[in-house]
Design an enzyme around this catalytic site. Structure first.
Site, PDB file in Angstrom:
ATOM      1  N   GLY A  44      -7.740   2.221   2.171  1.00  0.00           N
ATOM      2  CA  GLY A  44      -7.985   2.817   0.854  1.00  0.00           C
ATOM      3  C   GLY A  44      -8.916   4.016   0.885  1.00  0.00           C
ATOM      4  O   GLY A  44      -9.083   4.684   1.918  1.00  0.00           O
ATOM      5  N   GLU A  72     -25.985  20.418 -12.474  1.00  0.00           N
ATOM      6  CA  GLU A  72     -25.914  19.065 -13.054  1.00  0.00           C
ATOM      7  C   GLU A  72     -26.165  19.164 -14.558  1.00  0.00           C
ATOM      8  O   GLU A  72     -27.097  19.836 -14.989  1.00  0.00           O
ATOM      9  CB  GLU A  72     -26.945  18.159 -12.354  1.00  0.00           C
ATOM     10  CG  GLU A  72     -27.249  16.841 -13.033  1.00  0.00           C
ATOM     11  CD  GLU A  72     -26.032  15.939 -13.228  1.00  0.00           C
ATOM     12  OE1 GLU A  72     -25.355  15.643 -12.240  1.00  0.00           O
ATOM     13  OE2 GLU A  72     -25.785  15.544 -14.389  1.00  0.00           O
ATOM     14  N   VAL A 126     -17.855  14.745 -10.099  1.00  0.00           N
ATOM     15  CA  VAL A 126     -18.400  14.275 -11.381  1.00  0.00           C
ATOM     16  C   VAL A 126     -18.025  12.825 -11.676  1.00  0.00           C
ATOM     17  O   VAL A 126     -18.205  12.357 -12.795  1.00  0.00           O
ATOM     18  CB  VAL A 126     -17.942  15.190 -12.546  1.00  0.00           C
ATOM     19  CG1 VAL A 126     -18.497  16.590 -12.384  1.00  0.00           C
ATOM     20  CG2 VAL A 126     -16.427  15.224 -12.662  1.00  0.00           C
ATOM     21  N   ALA A 170      -2.595   4.700   2.629  1.00  0.00           N
ATOM     22  CA  ALA A 170      -3.179   4.434   3.947  1.00  0.00           C
ATOM     23  C   ALA A 170      -4.010   3.155   3.896  1.00  0.00           C
ATOM     24  O   ALA A 170      -4.769   2.939   2.942  1.00  0.00           O
ATOM     25  CB  ALA A 170      -4.065   5.602   4.364  1.00  0.00           C
ATOM     26  N   TYR A 171      -3.889   2.328   4.957  1.00  0.00           N
ATOM     27  CA  TYR A 171      -4.678   1.095   5.017  1.00  0.00           C
ATOM     28  C   TYR A 171      -6.172   1.438   5.033  1.00  0.00           C
ATOM     29  O   TYR A 171      -6.592   2.366   5.708  1.00  0.00           O
ATOM     30  CB  TYR A 171      -4.300   0.277   6.259  1.00  0.00           C
ATOM     31  CG  TYR A 171      -2.866  -0.188   6.194  1.00  0.00           C
ATOM     32  CD1 TYR A 171      -2.462  -1.083   5.210  1.00  0.00           C
ATOM     33  CD2 TYR A 171      -1.902   0.306   7.067  1.00  0.00           C
ATOM     34  CE1 TYR A 171      -1.133  -1.485   5.101  1.00  0.00           C
ATOM     35  CE2 TYR A 171      -0.578  -0.101   6.974  1.00  0.00           C
ATOM     36  CZ  TYR A 171      -0.200  -0.984   5.983  1.00  0.00           C
ATOM     37  OH  TYR A 171       1.116  -1.375   5.869  1.00  0.00           O
ATOM     38  N   GLU A 211       0.857  -1.193   0.000  1.00  0.00           N
ATOM     39  CA  GLU A 211       0.000   0.000   0.000  1.00  0.00           C
ATOM     40  C   GLU A 211       0.892   1.242   0.000  1.00  0.00           C
ATOM     41  O   GLU A 211       1.844   1.324   0.754  1.00  0.00           O
ATOM     42  CB  GLU A 211      -0.925  -0.018   1.234  1.00  0.00           C
ATOM     43  CG  GLU A 211      -1.682   1.274   1.502  1.00  0.00           C
ATOM     44  CD  GLU A 211      -2.535   1.745   0.333  1.00  0.00           C
ATOM     45  OE1 GLU A 211      -3.365   0.974  -0.178  1.00  0.00           O
ATOM     46  OE2 GLU A 211      -2.357   2.924  -0.095  1.00  0.00           O
ATOM     47  N   LYS A 212       0.511   2.210  -0.862  1.00  0.00           N
ATOM     48  CA  LYS A 212       1.367   3.392  -0.968  1.00  0.00           C
ATOM     49  C   LYS A 212       0.914   4.541  -0.075  1.00  0.00           C
ATOM     50  O   LYS A 212       1.646   5.495   0.145  1.00  0.00           O
ATOM     51  CB  LYS A 212       1.439   3.863  -2.421  1.00  0.00           C
ATOM     52  CG  LYS A 212       0.164   4.473  -2.975  1.00  0.00           C
ATOM     53  CD  LYS A 212       0.419   4.937  -4.406  1.00  0.00           C
ATOM     54  CE  LYS A 212      -0.842   5.392  -5.116  1.00  0.00           C
ATOM     55  NZ  LYS A 212      -1.504   6.554  -4.529  1.00  0.00           N
ATOM     56  N   HIS A 223     -42.895  -5.676  15.224  1.00  0.00           N
ATOM     57  CA  HIS A 223     -43.673  -4.436  15.220  1.00  0.00           C
ATOM     58  C   HIS A 223     -43.266  -3.577  16.403  1.00  0.00           C
ATOM     59  O   HIS A 223     -43.040  -4.119  17.492  1.00  0.00           O
ATOM     60  CB  HIS A 223     -45.169  -4.759  15.333  1.00  0.00           C
ATOM     61  CG  HIS A 223     -46.016  -3.523  15.365  1.00  0.00           C
ATOM     62  ND1 HIS A 223     -46.241  -2.746  14.250  1.00  0.00           N
ATOM     63  CD2 HIS A 223     -46.659  -2.912  16.394  1.00  0.00           C
ATOM     64  CE1 HIS A 223     -47.011  -1.721  14.587  1.00  0.00           C
ATOM     65  NE2 HIS A 223     -47.280  -1.793  15.878  1.00  0.00           N
ATOM     66  N   TYR A 252     -24.384  10.448  -6.732  1.00  0.00           N
ATOM     67  CA  TYR A 252     -24.613  10.131  -5.325  1.00  0.00           C
ATOM     68  C   TYR A 252     -23.652  10.847  -4.388  1.00  0.00           C
ATOM     69  O   TYR A 252     -24.048  11.312  -3.316  1.00  0.00           O
ATOM     70  CB  TYR A 252     -24.671   8.611  -5.086  1.00  0.00           C
ATOM     71  CG  TYR A 252     -23.356   7.916  -4.813  1.00  0.00           C
ATOM     72  CD1 TYR A 252     -22.882   7.778  -3.511  1.00  0.00           C
ATOM     73  CD2 TYR A 252     -22.598   7.374  -5.837  1.00  0.00           C
ATOM     74  CE1 TYR A 252     -21.682   7.123  -3.243  1.00  0.00           C
ATOM     75  CE2 TYR A 252     -21.408   6.716  -5.582  1.00  0.00           C
ATOM     76  CZ  TYR A 252     -20.951   6.597  -4.286  1.00  0.00           C
ATOM     77  OH  TYR A 252     -19.773   5.951  -4.028  1.00  0.00           O
TER      78      TYR A 252
END
Ligand code: FAD
Length: 475
Positions: A45, A209, A276, A42-43, A39-40, A451, A189
């Site tokens: 991702g 948008e 985007v 941070a653990y 990993e370059k 319920h 999103y």
């Protein structure tokens, strides 16, 4: 001093410790495979450090502040003050706890962790560059490799993330003050989650948008519920406009947009968030040296075991074409790849991939829409339950939206579901499970649901499809 190139070997090399890579590495180690994870940064991702987790932490804070300040009709009068830098520190604490957990889990499972940037030397070796200048490098030879290098934000012309007023989603999640005026470019999103968050934290938010609605890919009646709520929160939305640039003004910045007909509009802001989309990270690893070729957008094509064209090299997560860029998809693909390398008969079955959007209200979807089902040759039957008819939804004071279930009329098999409303991200899990188990409408409808809960709306939607709903009119 430059440290010389030392060569070591591993059965499996996983490149990238995001939810695709670290999950693959742990599962492979559990299966007894000698595994190295490089990993370059941070653990965890993007997901744990700059995506899912920090965004959901900020959303929690924004919701809490907003709810407390808007509960007069329940007799609660409060005017919460948000200390944004404290909220950011709390969020960072959550991130640190999780990323530290990933590192510990990898070590506890016997995964060898290597920090550095991997580049292919050939189809059986990578060179790892450690840190900065003079930190040295090493060569790792492998029998199998899983590429899990994820994605990065897409930059658009005229908006350089190096410029202080221009935010990527990562910058927005690191903010220690709330901008008075925020323009958000992109109503997907991530754009809508962050628009809602900053609007609730007190910013004056404008969304621009290019398409004619927010949340492309979601059905219009689902998007409508979120759009209506965004309007109620004061978010100003402009459709059919592409952001073309920005300039400094005496008082903040001016963001310019252009319609397809060339009409220009301008919006005042203090910050502009560009959201985007994201593109795969496959262009920094010399994949050609391993005999691999990405498509013109940078994605790698894989088979249902996540094998690339070079059979002992797999790819999972955001780098993979044709599967959604989602953390749980990356993890599932990572498990499939690891188990296949371990010799198990597995395949990635994307029949029932759920997706959630953490807007207000939330969206949860899985499987087919009614239109998808028709296109696939089914004769679909649809059941719907509005949350305004759910006792539990009313008691939470969040009753917008609905649960919809799509099933095959002849067999009754559940084919898909769309939920927009409170806790949709959680509720959708029941329907993902139903599809995975081959459940019918009858199975869902005849399961006793507690319920009063929001989950009863799932049962009622199934009953509605069967013409047996009690709390809503049958179709
Ligand atoms: C703001 C935001 C919100 C999001 N919210 C959600 C959500 O709610 N739910 C959801 O499912 N998804 C969400 N996502 C998407 C999710 O984060 C990604 O789909 C997921 O992280 C992909 O996992 P991955 O393992 O493929 O890649 P990543 O998580 O991107 O990890 C890739 C890792 O590889 C490392 N790497 C890259 N190149 C090299 C190299 N050459 N050598 C060594 N290491 C390398 C990177 O540093 C990185 O740590 C969100 C994303 C963003 C930006």
């Amino acid at each position: 001093m430059v440290v010389g190139d030392i060569a070591t070997g591993t059965d499996l090399l996983v490149i990238g410790a995001g939810p695709g890579g670290y999950v693959a590495a742990i599962r492979a180690a559990q299966k007894g495979i000698d595994t190295t994870l490089v990993e370059k940064d941070a653990y965890g991702g993007t997901c744990l450090n700059y995506g899912c987790i920090p965004s959901k932490a900020l959303i929690t804070g924004a919701n809490l502040a907003h709810e407390a300040g808007h509960a007069e009709e329940m007799g609660i009068h409060a005017d919460p003050v948000v200390d944004m830098s404290q909220l950011r520190d709390w969020k960072s604490g959550v991130v640190d706890q999780l990323t530290g957990g990933v590192e510990k889990l990898c070590k506890a499972n016997g995964v060898n962790l290597v920090e550095g940037t991997a580049r292919f030397k050939d189809e059986n070796a990578v060179r790892i560059a450690h840190g900065g200048e003079g930190q040295g490098s090493e060569t790792i030879e492998f029998e199998h490799c899983i590429i899990a290098t994820g994605s990065r934000v897409i930059q658009i012309p005229g908006f350089d993330f190096g410029d202080e007023p221009v935010w990527s989603s990562r910058d927005a999640l690191e903010a220690d003050t709330v901008p008075e005026r925020l323009v958000v470019v992109g109503g997907g999103y991530i754009g809508m989650e962050l628009s809602t968050t900053f609007a609730k934290l007190g910013a004056d938010v404008t969304v621009v948008e290019m398409l004619d609605d927010i949340l492309p890919g979601y059905e219009s009646d689902v998007a409508r519920v979120v759009r209506k709520r965004a309007e109620d929160l004061g978010i100003d939305m402009h459709f059919g406009e592409g952001a073309s640039g920005w300039r400094e003004e005496d008082d903040g910045i001016m963001v310019t947009t252009e319609t397809e007909d060339g009409e220009e509009n301008e919006y005042r802001a203090d910050k502009v968030l560009v959201a985007v989309g994201r593109s795969p990270v496959t262009d920094t690893m010399d994949i050609e040296s391993a005999g691999l070729e990405a498509d013109d957008r940078g994605f790698l094509s894989v088979d249902d075991r996540r094998r690339t064209d070079v059979e002992h090299i797999y790819a999972v997560g955001d780098v993979v074409e044709d599967t959604p860029m989602l953390a749980h998809v990356a993890s599932k693909e990572g498990i499939v790849a690891a188990e296949h390398i371990a010799g198990e008969p597995v395949a990635f079955d994307s029949q029932a991939v759920p997706a959630a959007v953490f807007t207000d209200p939330e969206i949860g979807t899985v499987g087919m829409t009614e239109a998808d089902a028709e296109e696939a040759g089914f004769s679909p039957v649809v059941g719907q339950m509005p949350f305004r008819a759910s006792g539990r939804a009313l008691t939470t004071n969040h009753a917008d939206g609905f649960v919809r279930i799509v099933a095959d009329e002849e067999s009754g098999f559940v084919l898909g579901a769309q939920i927009v409303g409170p806790e949709a991200s959680e509720l959708i899990a029941e329907l993902a499970f139903a599809i995975e188990m081959g459940a019918t409408l009858e199975d869902v409808a005849s399961t006793i649901h507690t319920h009063p809960t929001l989950a009863e709306a799932v049962m009622e939607a199934a009953e509605n499809a069967l013409g047996q709903a009690i709390h809503t009119l049958n179709r």
